[in-house]
Design an enzyme around this catalytic site. Structure first.
Site, PDB file in Angstrom:
ATOM      1  N   ALA A  36       8.745   6.531   7.045  1.00  0.00           N
ATOM      2  CA  ALA A  36       7.638   6.159   6.158  1.00  0.00           C
ATOM      3  C   ALA A  36       7.273   4.695   6.380  1.00  0.00           C
ATOM      4  O   ALA A  36       8.122   3.890   6.781  1.00  0.00           O
ATOM      5  CB  ALA A  36       8.043   6.375   4.699  1.00  0.00           C
ATOM      6  N   MET A  37       5.999   4.353   6.128  1.00  0.00           N
ATOM      7  CA  MET A  37       5.541   2.971   6.273  1.00  0.00           C
ATOM      8  C   MET A  37       4.614   2.586   5.133  1.00  0.00           C
ATOM      9  O   MET A  37       3.838   3.411   4.648  1.00  0.00           O
ATOM     10  CB  MET A  37       4.798   2.785   7.601  1.00  0.00           C
ATOM     11  CG  MET A  37       5.698   2.941   8.783  1.00  0.00           C
ATOM     12  SD  MET A  37       4.899   2.534  10.348  1.00  0.00           S
ATOM     13  CE  MET A  37       6.280   2.917  11.439  1.00  0.00           C
ATOM     14  N   CYS A  77       5.353   9.979  -0.685  1.00  0.00           N
ATOM     15  CA  CYS A  77       4.058   9.409  -0.270  1.00  0.00           C
ATOM     16  C   CYS A  77       2.886  10.197  -0.888  1.00  0.00           C
ATOM     17  O   CYS A  77       1.754  10.106  -0.412  1.00  0.00           O
ATOM     18  CB  CYS A  77       3.925   9.381   1.255  1.00  0.00           C
ATOM     19  SG  CYS A  77       5.299   8.518   2.039  1.00  0.00           S
ATOM     20  N   GLY A  98       0.844  -1.188   0.000  1.00  0.00           N
ATOM     21  CA  GLY A  98       0.000   0.000   0.000  1.00  0.00           C
ATOM     22  C   GLY A  98       0.879   1.237   0.000  1.00  0.00           C
ATOM     23  O   GLY A  98       2.095   1.154   0.139  1.00  0.00           O
ATOM     24  N   GLY A  99       0.261   2.400  -0.175  1.00  0.00           N
ATOM     25  CA  GLY A  99       1.015   3.649  -0.136  1.00  0.00           C
ATOM     26  C   GLY A  99       1.474   4.100  -1.507  1.00  0.00           C
ATOM     27  O   GLY A  99       1.322   3.388  -2.499  1.00  0.00           O
ATOM     28  N   GLY A 132       7.216  -2.809   5.164  1.00  0.00           N
ATOM     29  CA  GLY A 132       7.380  -2.337   6.542  1.00  0.00           C
ATOM     30  C   GLY A 132       7.658  -0.855   6.648  1.00  0.00           C
ATOM     31  O   GLY A 132       6.899  -0.051   6.136  1.00  0.00           O
ATOM     32  N   PHE A 133       8.797  -0.499   7.295  1.00  0.00           N
ATOM     33  CA  PHE A 133       9.070   0.910   7.581  1.00  0.00           C
ATOM     34  C   PHE A 133      10.460   1.307   7.083  1.00  0.00           C
ATOM     35  O   PHE A 133      11.327   0.457   6.862  1.00  0.00           O
ATOM     36  CB  PHE A 133       8.965   1.186   9.092  1.00  0.00           C
ATOM     37  CG  PHE A 133       9.974   0.443   9.934  1.00  0.00           C
ATOM     38  CD1 PHE A 133      11.277   0.928  10.092  1.00  0.00           C
ATOM     39  CD2 PHE A 133       9.641  -0.748  10.572  1.00  0.00           C
ATOM     40  CE1 PHE A 133      12.212   0.242  10.858  1.00  0.00           C
ATOM     41  CE2 PHE A 133      10.567  -1.441  11.342  1.00  0.00           C
ATOM     42  CZ  PHE A 133      11.852  -0.937  11.487  1.00  0.00           C
TER      43      PHE A 133
END
Length: 242
Positions: free
Chosen positions: A166-167, A197, A95-96, A179-180
Site C-alpha cells: 500500500a502507498m 484503502c 492521502g488515501g 510512503g509505502f
C-alpha cells in the site's frame, strides 16, 4: 527551483517504532527541509544551501491509520476490539483511505525534496511503485500497477487481484512525507477489521502468503537491502547511512 540538486539521501533503519513517534520524526525532518527552502528563497543563488533528503525504514506495532480523504466507516473494529487485538487507531495527514501497519511489514518513508529530483508527484508515486515491483521480482513475484489505484498488486484484472504493497503520500513545497507498506510476514488477520484503502472487492496479500513460507529475520534484512538498492537505481540517488 533548487540551484543545486542534491541526490544524496540519508538512510536510517529505525527498527521497531511506535507509529506516532515515527510520524513526529518524519514531520521534524520535513520541517527542517522546508525551513531551509524558505531561507534559500531570500538569498542570492550562490548562497543557497543544499537541502537534505531522508529515507527511513521501520516496522510498527499494530496500528490502523486513516488518511485525510478517508472514510471512518472503513474501520470495522470498535474500541473494545482494538484493545483485544492490541492495535491503535490514528488519523493522519496523508492521502488515501485506511490502512494497517504491523509486525512483519516493511514500511518506507522517503522524505525527499523533489526539487532535488523532479517536480512531479505522479512520477514520484510511479517510482515508488517501481522500487517495490523490482524488489518482489527478485522473489519471483510479478508486481503490477492497477489503473486508478496506487500501490503494487498481483494478478491485476483478475477476480483474485490482491495488493501486496500500500502507498499514501503527502507533499508540501515539493517535500514528501509518508510512503509505502510492503507486507512480508504480516499477520493478514488484521486486515479483516478494515476495508483496506476503502476498496471492497480486492484482497490483500503478503510475501509469506505468496511464497507459502515465513521469511527469516535474515531474509527481512535482505529485503530491506534490495529496497535500498532499487531505490538508488530508480531515483538515481546515492544512499548513505546516517
Amino acid at each position: 527551483m533548487n540551484t543545486i540538486q542534491n541526490k544524496v539521501v540519508e538512510f536510517e533503519d529505525l527498527g521497531t517504532r511506535e507509529y506516532q513517534s515515527a510520524w513526529d520524526y518524519q514531520e521534524s525532518l520535513m520541517k527542517n527541509i522546508i525551513d531551509l527552502k524558505i531561507k534559500n528563497r531570500d538569498l542570492p543563488a550562490e548562497q543557497h544551501s543544499k537541502t537534505p533528503n531522508h529515507f527511513l525504514l521501520v516496522e510498527h506495532p499494530h496500528v490502523y491509520t486513516l488518511g485525510k480523504s478517508g472514510h471512518e466507516e472503513n474501520m470495522l473494529a470498535g474500541i473494545d476490539k482494538l484493545k483485544e487485538i492490541e492495535a491503535t487507531f490514528v488519523k493522519v495527514n496523508r492521502g488515501g483511505d485506511i490502512t494497517y501497519h504491523g509486525y512483519g511489514q516493511i514500511v518506507g518513508y522517503p522524505i525527499l525534496d523533489l526539487e532535488n529530483f523532479f517536480t512531479d508527484i505522479h512520477k514520484y508515486m510511479r517510482n515508488l511503485e517501481e522500487v517495490i515491483i523490482r524488489t518482489i521480482a527478485e522473489y519471483g513475484l510479478k508486481g503490477e500497477r492497477s489503473p486508478g489505484e496506487t500501490g503494487v498488486w498481483l494478478d491485476v484484472g483478475k477476480p483474485y487481484a490482491r495488493k501486496i504493497c500500500a502507498m499514501g503520500v503527502k507533499a508540501s513545497r515539493w517535500v514528501t512525507l509518508h510512503g509505502f507498506a510492503l507486507n512480508v510476514n504480516t499477520d493478514m488477520r488484521y486486515f479483516e477489521y478494515i476495508i483496506p484503502c476503502g476498496i471492497k472487492d480486492k484482497q490483500v496479500t503478503s510475501l509469506k502468503r505468496e511464497l507459502e513460507r515465513e521469511l527469516t529475520p535474515e531474509e527481512m534484512q535482505d529485503i530491506k537491502a534490495k529496497i535500498r538498492k532499487h531505490f538508488t537505481e530508480v531515483f538515481e540517488a546515492e544512499l548513505i547511512a546516517k
